[in-house]
Design an enzyme around this catalytic site. Sequence first.
Site, PDB file in Angstrom:
ATOM      1  N   GLN A   1      10.242   0.395  -6.604  1.00 58.22           N
ATOM      2  CA  GLN A   1      10.398  -0.627  -7.638  1.00 58.22           C
ATOM      3  C   GLN A   1       9.261  -0.583  -8.661  1.00 58.22           C
ATOM      4  O   GLN A   1       9.478  -0.753  -9.849  1.00 58.22           O
ATOM      5  CB  GLN A   1      10.495  -1.996  -7.002  1.00 58.22           C
ATOM      6  CG  GLN A   1      11.109  -3.011  -7.903  1.00 58.22           C
ATOM      7  CD  GLN A   1      11.721  -4.136  -7.101  1.00 58.22           C
ATOM      8  OE1 GLN A   1      11.007  -4.944  -6.515  1.00 58.22           O
ATOM      9  NE2 GLN A   1      13.029  -4.189  -7.039  1.00 58.22           N
ATOM     10  N   PHE A   2       8.058  -0.370  -8.182  1.00 60.10           N
ATOM     11  CA  PHE A   2       6.896  -0.141  -9.045  1.00 60.10           C
ATOM     12  C   PHE A   2       6.024   0.903  -8.359  1.00 60.10           C
ATOM     13  O   PHE A   2       5.981   0.954  -7.134  1.00 60.10           O
ATOM     14  CB  PHE A   2       6.073  -1.429  -9.236  1.00 60.10           C
ATOM     15  CG  PHE A   2       6.722  -2.436 -10.131  1.00 60.10           C
ATOM     16  CD1 PHE A   2       6.461  -2.450 -11.502  1.00 60.10           C
ATOM     17  CD2 PHE A   2       7.601  -3.363  -9.606  1.00 60.10           C
ATOM     18  CE1 PHE A   2       7.074  -3.385 -12.327  1.00 60.10           C
ATOM     19  CE2 PHE A   2       8.221  -4.298 -10.429  1.00 60.10           C
ATOM     20  CZ  PHE A   2       7.952  -4.313 -11.791  1.00 60.10           C
TER      21      PHE A   2
ATOM     22  N   GLU B   1      15.370  -0.689  -3.677  1.00 62.17           N
ATOM     23  CA  GLU B   1      15.405  -2.152  -3.620  1.00 62.17           C
ATOM     24  C   GLU B   1      16.033  -2.686  -4.907  1.00 62.17           C
ATOM     25  O   GLU B   1      15.587  -2.333  -6.002  1.00 62.17           O
ATOM     26  CB  GLU B   1      13.974  -2.685  -3.475  1.00 62.17           C
ATOM     27  CG  GLU B   1      13.314  -2.242  -2.164  1.00 62.17           C
ATOM     28  CD  GLU B   1      11.796  -2.267  -2.216  1.00 62.17           C
ATOM     29  OE1 GLU B   1      11.226  -2.796  -3.192  1.00 62.17           O
ATOM     30  OE2 GLU B   1      11.168  -1.743  -1.279  1.00 62.17           O
TER      31      GLU B   1
ATOM     32  N   GLU C   1       9.296   0.643   1.690  1.00 62.78           N
ATOM     33  CA  GLU C   1       9.162   1.859   0.890  1.00 62.78           C
ATOM     34  C   GLU C   1       9.089   3.127   1.733  1.00 62.78           C
ATOM     35  O   GLU C   1       9.608   4.172   1.354  1.00 62.78           O
ATOM     36  CB  GLU C   1       7.934   1.762  -0.023  1.00 62.78           C
ATOM     37  CG  GLU C   1       8.122   0.829  -1.217  1.00 62.78           C
ATOM     38  CD  GLU C   1       8.002  -0.640  -0.859  1.00 62.78           C
ATOM     39  OE1 GLU C   1       7.573  -0.965   0.265  1.00 62.78           O
ATOM     40  OE2 GLU C   1       8.339  -1.488  -1.722  1.00 62.78           O
TER      41      GLU C   1
ATOM     42  N   HIS D   1       0.975  -3.894 -10.546  1.00 60.86           N
ATOM     43  CA  HIS D   1       2.183  -3.389 -11.203  1.00 60.86           C
ATOM     44  C   HIS D   1       1.874  -2.419 -12.344  1.00 60.86           C
ATOM     45  O   HIS D   1       2.775  -1.999 -13.039  1.00 60.86           O
ATOM     46  CB  HIS D   1       3.010  -4.549 -11.773  1.00 60.86           C
ATOM     47  CG  HIS D   1       3.783  -5.308 -10.747  1.00 60.86           C
ATOM     48  ND1 HIS D   1       3.191  -5.955  -9.695  1.00 60.86           N
ATOM     49  CD2 HIS D   1       5.121  -5.524 -10.611  1.00 60.86           C
ATOM     50  CE1 HIS D   1       4.126  -6.534  -8.963  1.00 60.86           C
ATOM     51  NE2 HIS D   1       5.304  -6.292  -9.491  1.00 60.86           N
TER      52      HIS D   1
ATOM     53  N   LEU E   1      13.690  -3.887   2.285  1.00 57.58           N
ATOM     54  CA  LEU E   1      12.461  -3.832   1.487  1.00 57.58           C
ATOM     55  C   LEU E   1      11.374  -3.083   2.259  1.00 57.58           C
ATOM     56  O   LEU E   1      10.544  -3.687   2.929  1.00 57.58           O
ATOM     57  CB  LEU E   1      12.022  -5.277   1.172  1.00 57.58           C
ATOM     58  CG  LEU E   1      11.162  -5.483  -0.072  1.00 57.58           C
ATOM     59  CD1 LEU E   1      11.102  -6.951  -0.420  1.00 57.58           C
ATOM     60  CD2 LEU E   1       9.761  -4.926   0.119  1.00 57.58           C
TER      61      LEU E   1
ATOM     62  N   ILE F   1       4.266   2.327  -4.032  1.00 57.65           N
ATOM     63  CA  ILE F   1       4.623   3.644  -3.494  1.00 57.65           C
ATOM     64  C   ILE F   1       3.694   4.067  -2.362  1.00 57.65           C
ATOM     65  O   ILE F   1       4.021   4.945  -1.571  1.00 57.65           O
ATOM     66  CB  ILE F   1       4.611   4.714  -4.623  1.00 57.65           C
ATOM     67  CG1 ILE F   1       5.505   5.892  -4.258  1.00 57.65           C
ATOM     68  CG2 ILE F   1       3.205   5.187  -4.927  1.00 57.65           C
ATOM     69  CD1 ILE F   1       5.704   6.884  -5.394  1.00 57.65           C
TER      70      ILE F   1
END
Lengths: 330, 367
Positions: free
Chosen positions: A86-87, A33, A64, A133, A62, A91
């Site tokens: 992305q973070f 992403e 995962e 995050h 978008l 995941i």
Amino acid sequence: MMAEQDGLTMVQALNAALARAMSEDARVLVLGEDVGVDGGVFRVTEGLLDRFGADRVRDTPLAESAIAGLSIGVAAQGFRPVAEMQFMGFIYSAVDQLVSHASRLRWRTRGRLTCPLVVRAPYGGGIRAIEHHSESTEAMFAHVPGLRVVIPSSPARAYGLLLAAIHDPDPVLFLEPKRIYRAGREDVPDSGAAAPLDSCFQLRDGDDLTLVTWGAMIVETLAAAEQLAAEGVTADVLDVATLSPLDMTTILRSVEKTGRCVIVHEAALTGGFGAEIAARLAEHGLLSLRAPVKRVTGYDTVMPLPRLEHLYMPSTERVLAAAREVLAFS
Amino acid sequence: MVVVVTTVASFEIENTGYLDASGRPTRPLPAFADDRDELVSLYRAMVLTRTFDAKAVALQRTGRLGTYPACLGQEAVAVGLGAAMSPEDVLLPYAREQGAQFLRGVTPTELFLYWGGDERGSDFSGPREDFPICVPVASQVPHAVGVALAFQLRGEPRVAVCVSGDGGTSKGDFYEALNVAGAWRLPAVFVVTNNQWAISVPRSAQTAAATLAQKAVAAGFAGEQVDGNDVIAVRDVVGRALARARGGAGPHLVEAITYRLSDHTTADNASRYRDDESVGRHWREDPIARLRAYLTAAHGWTKDDEEATLASCAKDVERAVEEYLATPPQPPEAVFDYMYERLPADLRGQRTAATEARAAAVPSDDG
């Protein structure tokens, strides 16, 4: 010797490694992403789209699980995808793909299909990020046979380990400690040389104590070792780097020398990867130990939001306190 | 004030069938159906599948095979799509595509090995790039997207063919994968085998959508239904979807409507959730009897032809059973040897320990 601002940050080193791998091997793809025009939210993939084109640097929808799953499919076809989550907090919707497929495609097909995949994910706290995050759940993945879990702790090691992960013929989860993404610079020659996987890095040499850690906790651990050195106590500082498969040989060798060990990690205590190292010390190094193994970790709580996160993250003081307790034991 | 309402999108879902339940054409058949040999090969593939299926269930019942998912009644879906594929395409199956796998060169011995608990059953000697059976429902659908991406990147005229079930269309992976395939216009054909049952949950309880085919519409490409008990229709509809995808027209979804006449697996007891009467009704839709009736009426299929086919399939399956049962288990080190390309140092001790423990426990294993 280079002036400090002349070196590379970890972000720049990772970017250099990706560019190097992509220029050396046309099979290497970058997916995720915002990895294209935006260069990744942390800019790790900056400039790659311009240099290598939209076929090889692909912004994905978008999703995962789709990112992980399609990366498995394209890897089985001989490509070398480097997928970005992305973070790490995002995941978890890809866990089924990583656990049920990436880790075992080679095994299930007796080597007929393989999965030379790298999944990169920024992880860990300390940057005052929003909810979800900042967690460190590396132990969840280190528990999965067939999935390598690699965590760099400096720009040079990030460069070498990412190249090694991309070269590796099996899946690697590459967790990037975002607190030290830009915390320091290091001279990182773009040599194309991979660093060894499945090996600890010895960052300090000492006789009295073994400090074992990985990722961003290198900072507090080295600071504690420095303070101890000023007091005349010397410590081995080991950066585990590859959590799974674990280089227990190096850790055991150090503890045979020092007889005392403190393990430092940002993740929660219970079932954290420090437990595995402590258990193995008990199994294989008990007679070398002159004190109980101590762990300095995050608490068994939810990772707090920024106002309280500093209370959660192990501090240099907590590392020092544990070290002194272990050193005092007789 | 006038309120103007504009329709900005709409869709239709077609349903294709050629033979009615008794095998009579309801419309002109596709050209390939003029070729008797072609139809006979489809027929034989379905008979082989059913013969294998019955034998697998029998082996399980007698303790010589593990839990097995029969495909009874669904043979036309797998055989039709398998026959439509080119060898260079890649199949990503769920678990009831035995008929497609056989047509692509997976051997009955390999499938016996797999369901008998031996990983070598997924080391297909024939289609080396086909994916293994995928037990976690719909998790194979994103893999098909990746395979199709590889074909697109290399500019190869190949298609990834992915099969999932009606229950699978409820999974996030299914939607995520279709969405990417549409966004990137990938050469992929998604076949949904709608056999009406996700173990005990009927299609009607799975979703309020009128069709499963329309799930493609939200991903930006077309879906259609086909009579999944009409092998001519499946072969035709999937064949056309493959040709379009191969030509760069992007993905397509085919919902094949059929019925699972068997239990979900040998560990299931379908009488807990459906009655014999409804199953009996669906037996009248049997895809094999249907093509046999057409072959008899249109291509002079005889009792001798039938008996020869049954005997030849039985012989193939018996030979596979013998091969399977005569295959010795893998050596203990096989537990470790395919985890990584090179066994990490950390696992060497475990491998040695496991191998030595086995050698000590069974000293006479090698005679």
